[in-house]
Design a protein around this motif. Structure first.
Motif, PDB file in Angstrom:
ATOM      1  N   VAL A   1       0.760  -1.299  -0.029  1.00 31.16           N
ATOM      2  CA  VAL A   1       0.190  -0.079  -0.135  1.00 31.16           C
ATOM      3  C   VAL A   1       0.738   1.051  -0.104  1.00 31.16           C
ATOM      4  CG1 VAL A   1      -1.747   1.248   1.184  1.00 31.16           C
ATOM      5  CG2 VAL A   1      -1.862  -1.237   0.997  1.00 31.16           C
ATOM      6  N   CYS A   2       1.753   1.193   0.849  1.00 28.91           N
ATOM      7  CA  CYS A   2       3.045   2.514   0.750  1.00 28.91           C
ATOM      8  C   CYS A   2       3.354   2.536  -0.540  1.00 28.91           C
ATOM      9  CB  CYS A   2       3.921   2.251   2.017  1.00 28.91           C
ATOM     10  SG  CYS A   2       3.114   2.560   3.723  1.00 28.91           S
ATOM     11  N   LEU A   3       3.981   1.670  -1.106  1.00 30.51           N
ATOM     12  CA  LEU A   3       4.360   1.717  -2.467  1.00 30.51           C
ATOM     13  C   LEU A   3       3.610   2.431  -3.568  1.00 30.51           C
ATOM     14  CD1 LEU A   3       6.422  -1.609  -3.046  1.00 30.51           C
ATOM     15  CD2 LEU A   3       7.436   0.720  -2.422  1.00 30.51           C
ATOM     16  N   GLN A   4       2.297   2.059  -3.423  1.00 32.66           N
ATOM     17  CA  GLN A   4       1.109   2.683  -4.296  1.00 32.66           C
ATOM     18  C   GLN A   4       0.923   4.451  -3.741  1.00 32.66           C
ATOM     19  OE1 GLN A   4      -2.323   0.312  -4.578  1.00 32.66           O
ATOM     20  NE2 GLN A   4      -1.380  -1.470  -4.033  1.00 32.66           N
ATOM     21  N   ILE A   5       0.994   4.374  -2.461  1.00 36.86           N
ATOM     22  CA  ILE A   5       0.691   5.769  -2.056  1.00 36.86           C
ATOM     23  C   ILE A   5       1.963   6.792  -2.421  1.00 36.86           C
ATOM     24  CG2 ILE A   5       0.776   7.238   0.195  1.00 36.86           C
ATOM     25  CD1 ILE A   5      -0.711   4.907   1.552  1.00 36.86           C
ATOM     26  N   PHE A   6       3.148   6.311  -2.426  1.00 43.78           N
ATOM     27  CA  PHE A   6       4.225   7.198  -2.791  1.00 43.78           C
ATOM     28  C   PHE A   6       4.583   6.898  -4.332  1.00 43.78           C
ATOM     29  CE2 PHE A   6       4.876   6.597   1.717  1.00 43.78           C
ATOM     30  CZ  PHE A   6       4.930   8.018   2.097  1.00 43.78           C
ATOM     31  N   GLN A   7       3.590   6.463  -5.181  1.00 45.64           N
ATOM     32  CA  GLN A   7       3.627   6.479  -6.521  1.00 45.64           C
ATOM     33  C   GLN A   7       4.680   5.521  -7.038  1.00 45.64           C
ATOM     34  OE1 GLN A   7       3.393  10.273  -8.019  1.00 45.64           O
ATOM     35  NE2 GLN A   7       1.726  10.986  -6.472  1.00 45.64           N
ATOM     36  N   VAL A   8       5.252   4.386  -6.443  1.00 44.25           N
ATOM     37  CA  VAL A   8       6.239   3.586  -6.862  1.00 44.25           C
ATOM     38  C   VAL A   8       5.550   2.583  -7.747  1.00 44.25           C
ATOM     39  CG1 VAL A   8       8.088   2.194  -6.304  1.00 44.25           C
ATOM     40  CG2 VAL A   8       7.559   4.071  -4.876  1.00 44.25           C
ATOM     41  N   ILE A   9       4.437   2.074  -7.538  1.00 43.23           N
ATOM     42  CA  ILE A   9       3.632   1.156  -8.265  1.00 43.23           C
ATOM     43  C   ILE A   9       2.322   1.591  -8.600  1.00 43.23           C
ATOM     44  CG2 ILE A   9       5.064  -0.856  -7.655  1.00 43.23           C
ATOM     45  CD1 ILE A   9       2.609  -1.515  -5.787  1.00 43.23           C
ATOM     46  N   PRO A  10       1.833   1.212  -9.786  1.00 39.59           N
ATOM     47  CA  PRO A  10       0.337   1.832  -9.878  1.00 39.59           C
ATOM     48  C   PRO A  10      -0.733   1.639  -8.821  1.00 39.59           C
ATOM     49  CG  PRO A  10       1.117   0.443 -11.663  1.00 39.59           C
ATOM     50  CD  PRO A  10       2.140   0.168 -10.720  1.00 39.59           C
ATOM     51  N   LEU A  11      -1.544   2.572  -8.841  1.00 39.57           N
ATOM     52  CA  LEU A  11      -2.811   2.411  -7.789  1.00 39.57           C
ATOM     53  C   LEU A  11      -3.674   1.320  -8.167  1.00 39.57           C
ATOM     54  CD1 LEU A  11      -3.192   5.969  -7.273  1.00 39.57           C
ATOM     55  CD2 LEU A  11      -1.842   4.870  -5.946  1.00 39.57           C
ATOM     56  N   TYR A  12      -4.151   0.699  -6.925  1.00 39.11           N
ATOM     57  CA  TYR A  12      -4.982  -0.384  -7.030  1.00 39.11           C
ATOM     58  C   TYR A  12      -5.985  -0.259  -5.772  1.00 39.11           C
ATOM     59  CZ  TYR A  12      -2.048  -2.597 -10.568  1.00 39.11           C
ATOM     60  OH  TYR A  12      -1.204  -2.650 -11.675  1.00 39.11           O
ATOM     61  N   TRP A  13      -6.637   0.980  -5.616  1.00 38.09           N
ATOM     62  CA  TRP A  13      -7.324   1.245  -4.314  1.00 38.09           C
ATOM     63  C   TRP A  13      -8.590  -0.043  -4.014  1.00 38.09           C
ATOM     64  CZ3 TRP A  13      -4.681   3.686  -1.150  1.00 38.09           C
ATOM     65  CH2 TRP A  13      -3.970   4.634  -1.644  1.00 38.09           C
ATOM     66  N   VAL A  14      -9.484  -0.144  -5.102  1.00 36.01           N
ATOM     67  CA  VAL A  14     -10.365  -1.196  -4.798  1.00 36.01           C
ATOM     68  C   VAL A  14      -9.872  -2.502  -4.309  1.00 36.01           C
ATOM     69  CG1 VAL A  14     -12.064  -2.364  -5.793  1.00 36.01           C
ATOM     70  CG2 VAL A  14     -11.695  -0.138  -6.446  1.00 36.01           C
ATOM     71  N   VAL A  15      -8.788  -3.045  -4.771  1.00 31.33           N
ATOM     72  CA  VAL A  15      -8.048  -4.454  -4.358  1.00 31.33           C
ATOM     73  C   VAL A  15      -7.614  -4.113  -3.002  1.00 31.33           C
ATOM     74  CG1 VAL A  15      -6.430  -6.130  -4.780  1.00 31.33           C
ATOM     75  CG2 VAL A  15      -7.740  -4.977  -6.793  1.00 31.33           C
ATOM     76  N   ASP A  16      -6.752  -2.995  -3.023  1.00 32.45           N
ATOM     77  CA  ASP A  16      -6.389  -2.694  -1.548  1.00 32.45           C
ATOM     78  C   ASP A  16      -7.209  -2.747  -0.398  1.00 32.45           C
ATOM     79  OD1 ASP A  16      -3.917  -2.481  -2.567  1.00 32.45           O
ATOM     80  OD2 ASP A  16      -3.924  -0.348  -2.394  1.00 32.45           O
TER      81      ASP A  16
END
Length: 401
Positions: free
Chosen positions: A178-193
């Motif tokens: 989740v942190c990697l997504q928050i800091f834009q390192v990997i693409p966002l998958y909020w629904v899956v998260d």
């Protein structure tokens, strides 16, 4: 039941009344040192921020650090040893007590998280988001923090240490994703998260209802939380609440035996062995040494390297010096040696440990920036240590002799 509802309030205010006394003394009597230190660190922070390359993996570093920080967060329960006898029989009525512990811990951790993100806002604005706003990072991290605390409460029912470690590792990995997504390192998958986090929280809640609390583990967590707070106070003064944990250090046993067998080394042997074995002192010493040594990899002007080294030595020496009153025990008075030898043994111990610190920093500087800078850093550091330890600290510890 009414007594249990009042117990949390009594424990909470009892702790903070004691804590505020120490914080008030620190602000009134020792405020000059934190102010000078913060000014120096703020100067270095602004300089190093401008020197970081655009390819610096800040997102990965922040993600790993925050994932670790969130995974180790646990509710503060304020439990005591006697609760094993008096509260354990009524554990089924303590749901409200532990919910208040989660709410209180969420409030405290949120303040720490906000301060951490505010400190990093210039870096976040330059390298990640294009602006200095911290709300896009704070809100999802607060949700993740609450999720961790809820799961940590349920993990307090686990009985096997291996199971506890497994739960913590699962939380760390999910936090990291989740942190990697928050800091834009990997693409966002909020629904899956959100779906995965909700399912894990629900399953943990269902499983936790079937087990009793592990009271031994609860007391261990509370003891660590209390120790961490008084370890901070220990940087400024000695406290009777400071608990010490001794390690065996079997791998260093023969190194201690190699010290000269003579009266001059008697107190040096005992003080050195005491500081190395005491976890609350030795682990911060190792962390500060490693962090300040890692900073020497930066190619910065010589005066910046000198400033970093002096600040690092002050931090390390200050927390080592604060152990002196606690080491002034009855047993050290039994030896038929002059009091001056006790003073010399303690100062020699500080000088040796801090010499190791400045030597490690100098070696890295020599490797990354050349022999001239590394050698000059070592010479300046040794002159500073000789004056500060054998003149400045000697005057302070003579008060206790």
């Amino acid at each position: 039941m009414a007594d249990l509802n009042q117990l949390w309030k009594k424990r909470l205010w009892g702790f903070w009344e004691d804590a505020m006394r120490y914080l008030r003394i620190i602000v009134m009597g020792y405020v000059y040192f934190p102010i000078l230190l913060l000014i120096g660190l703020a100067f270095l922070y602004q300089y190093l921020t401008r020197q970081l390359p655009s390819s610096f993996p800040l997102g990965w570093i922040l993600s790993f650090f925050l994932a670790w920080l969130l995974a180790r967060s646990r509710p503060r329960t304020f439990l005591e040893e006697a609760d094993l006898i008096f509260l354990r029989p009524v554990h089924h009525q303590m749901g409200t007590y532990f919910r208040k512990a989660v709410i209180y811990s969420f409030f405290i951790y949120s303040i720490q998280l906000l301060a951490f993100l505010a400190l990093l806002s210039p870096l976040l604005g330059i390298y990640l988001a294009g602006s200095g706003q911290i709300l896009p990072f704070l809100i999802p991290l607060l949700v993740l923090l609450l999720w961790n605390l809820i799961l940590a409460r349920q993990e307090m029912r686990a009985q096997q240490p291996l199971l506890l470690f497994g739960y913590k590792m699962i939380r760390f990995l999910l936090n990291l994703i989740v942190c990697l997504q928050i800091f834009q390192v990997i693409p966002l998958y909020w629904v899956v998260d959100l779906t995965v986090l909700f399912i894990i929280a629900f399953l943990s809640w269902r499983k936790g209802k079937e087990e009793n609390y592990n009271w031994t583990f609860l007391l261990q967590v509370e003891r660590k939380k209390k120790t961490s707070f008084y370890s901070y106070i220990h940087w400024f003064m000695e406290t009777p609440e400071q608990q010490t944990t001794m390690a065996h250090r079997r791998n260093l046993r023969f190194q201690f035996l190699r010290l000269p067998y003579q009266p001059r080394s008697t107190y040096f042997y005992f003080y050195l062995k005491s500081l190395v074995r005491e976890k609350e002192v030795f682990y911060p010493y190792i962390r500060l040494t490693m962090i300040s040594t890692a900073l020497m990899f930066w190619h910065v002007p010589l005066y910046i390297s000198l400033l970093i080294s002096v600040l690092a030595l002050l931090l390390n020496g200050f927390q080592l010096y604060q152990v002196w009153p606690r080491l002034d025990s009855f047993w050290f008075h039994l030896y038929p040696l002059p009091l001056r030898s006790r003073e010399d043994g303690f100062l020699r111990t500080l000088f040796v440990l801090l010499t190791i610190h400045i030597t490690a920093m100098s070696i890295v500087t020599l490797w990354s920036q050349g022999f001239g800078k590394g050698g000059l850093l070592w010479l300046v550091g040794m002159f500073f240590l000789a004056g500060w330890v054998y003149v400045g600290i000697r005057k302070k510890i003579r008060i206790h002799l």
